[in-house]
Motif scaffolding. Structure first.
Motif, PDB file in Angstrom:
ATOM      1  N   GLU A 130      22.912   4.452 -18.493  1.00 53.47           N
ATOM      2  CA  GLU A 130      24.331   4.199 -19.282  1.00 53.47           C
ATOM      3  C   GLU A 130      24.750   2.625 -19.237  1.00 53.47           C
ATOM      4  OE1 GLU A 130      23.585   8.641 -18.856  1.00 53.47           O
ATOM      5  OE2 GLU A 130      23.763   6.774 -17.312  1.00 53.47           O
ATOM      6  N   TYR A 133      22.592   0.713 -21.574  1.00 54.68           N
ATOM      7  CA  TYR A 133      22.781   0.647 -22.709  1.00 54.68           C
ATOM      8  C   TYR A 133      24.232  -0.140 -23.082  1.00 54.68           C
ATOM      9  CZ  TYR A 133      24.263   2.771 -27.332  1.00 54.68           C
ATOM     10  OH  TYR A 133      24.617   2.927 -28.395  1.00 54.68           O
ATOM     11  N   GLU A 134      25.259   0.028 -22.246  1.00 55.06           N
ATOM     12  CA  GLU A 134      26.427  -0.669 -22.607  1.00 55.06           C
ATOM     13  C   GLU A 134      26.252  -2.350 -22.493  1.00 55.06           C
ATOM     14  OE1 GLU A 134      29.264   0.216 -23.988  1.00 55.06           O
ATOM     15  OE2 GLU A 134      28.253   2.311 -23.754  1.00 55.06           O
ATOM     16  N   ARG A 137      23.544  -2.947 -25.872  1.00 52.95           N
ATOM     17  CA  ARG A 137      23.825  -2.382 -27.314  1.00 52.95           C
ATOM     18  C   ARG A 137      23.934  -3.515 -28.166  1.00 52.95           C
ATOM     19  NH1 ARG A 137      28.970   1.394 -26.892  1.00 52.95           N
ATOM     20  NH2 ARG A 137      28.052   1.815 -28.976  1.00 52.95           N
ATOM     21  N   GLY A 138      23.346  -3.561 -29.169  1.00 46.47           N
ATOM     22  CA  GLY A 138      23.213  -4.595 -30.171  1.00 46.47           C
ATOM     23  C   GLY A 138      22.582  -5.786 -29.973  1.00 46.47           C
ATOM     24  N   ASP A 139      21.780  -5.816 -28.940  1.00 47.44           N
ATOM     25  CA  ASP A 139      20.888  -7.007 -28.665  1.00 47.44           C
ATOM     26  C   ASP A 139      19.695  -6.682 -29.167  1.00 47.44           C
ATOM     27  OD1 ASP A 139      19.035  -8.894 -27.499  1.00 47.44           O
ATOM     28  OD2 ASP A 139      19.937  -8.622 -25.406  1.00 47.44           O
ATOM     29  N   ASP A 149      17.745   5.564 -31.138  1.00 46.03           N
ATOM     30  CA  ASP A 149      18.064   6.325 -29.996  1.00 46.03           C
ATOM     31  C   ASP A 149      17.861   5.374 -28.808  1.00 46.03           C
ATOM     32  OD1 ASP A 149      19.048   8.132 -28.267  1.00 46.03           O
ATOM     33  OD2 ASP A 149      17.385   9.440 -28.192  1.00 46.03           O
ATOM     34  N   PRO A 150      18.634   4.184 -28.775  1.00 46.47           N
ATOM     35  CA  PRO A 150      18.158   3.165 -27.881  1.00 46.47           C
ATOM     36  C   PRO A 150      18.441   3.881 -26.504  1.00 46.47           C
ATOM     37  CG  PRO A 150      20.052   2.625 -29.050  1.00 46.47           C
ATOM     38  CD  PRO A 150      19.288   3.755 -29.883  1.00 46.47           C
ATOM     39  N   LEU A 151      19.559   4.521 -26.162  1.00 44.03           N
ATOM     40  CA  LEU A 151      19.795   5.131 -24.925  1.00 44.03           C
ATOM     41  C   LEU A 151      18.774   6.248 -24.348  1.00 44.03           C
ATOM     42  CD1 LEU A 151      21.767   5.539 -22.479  1.00 44.03           C
ATOM     43  CD2 LEU A 151      23.203   7.166 -24.083  1.00 44.03           C
TER      44      LEU A 151
END
Length: 198
Positions: A130, A133-134, A137-139, A149-151
């Motif tokens: 997590e 992911y935070e 995200r968006g990279d 589903d990148p996470l």
């Protein structure tokens, strides 16, 4: 989590008998999943220990004349992994005290693990999926995280790589609740370093 290792404090585990300044000439090798903080940690350790900082991904990009994304797209992941191994073989022959930040997948290739151990004291910056992911995200510069589903992909990749990271590491540091400065302090304390390059 019980890893069967010697725990020095709540966020640190020591997994081997080697320490900085012995077989490794004082080099520090930072491993961990993408987004674990290797780059920011390397900058802080480099400044405090007065060591040169080397990022293996950037060294590969400079040598290939392409970005990592371009190498993946044009030549494939396997070609990139071969480049990583060839670079490590060269780095172990270099002299001088350095901080090395290596790609997240580098320890996965079995041939790289003894090279990383020979290169320096290996510090695994362990994070939760997590957290990664935070941070990422968006990279769009991370080839392995593109798609749906990148996470879920992060969780799967981290689980697949955990045994390789643990096998390679001399020190395991859980960094989710730590700042880069706190983690750097912990690594230096473990190494008995005072920040003067000695």
């Amino acid at each position: 989590m019980a890893w069967g290792r010697f725990a020095f404090d709540s966020g640190l585990e020591y997994t081997g008998e080697r320490t900085m300044g012995k077989e490794t000439c004082g080099n520090v090798v930072l491993i961990g999943f993408m987004g674990s903080g290797k780059s920011s940690m390397g900058i802080r350790l480099s400044y405090r220990m007065r060591y040169v900082l080397e990022d293996t991904d950037k060294l590969i990009e400079a040598g290939a004349g392409k970005t990592i994304s371009e190498i993946f797209a044009q030549e494939g992941e396997e070609a990139f992994r071969v480049m990583e191994t060839e670079l490590l073989e060269k780095l172990v022959e270099k002299r001088g005290q350095r901080i090395y930040s290596v790609g997240g997948g580098t320890p996965v290739r079995a041939v790289n693990r003894p090279l990383l151990k020979k290169l320096g004291t290996v510090v695994y910056l362990r994070t939760r999926p997590e957290t990664v992911y935070e941070r990422l995200r968006g990279d769009t510069t991370r080839p392995l995280l593109q798609g749906e589903d990148p996470l879920g992909k992060i969780r799967r990749l981290m689980e697949e790589r955990e045994s390789a990271y643990m096998e390679t590491a001399d020190i395991v540091l859980d960094v989710d609740e730590m700042t880069a400065d706190q983690a750097a302090d912990t690594i230096m304390r473990m190494a008995g370093r005072t920040g003067d390059g000695e």
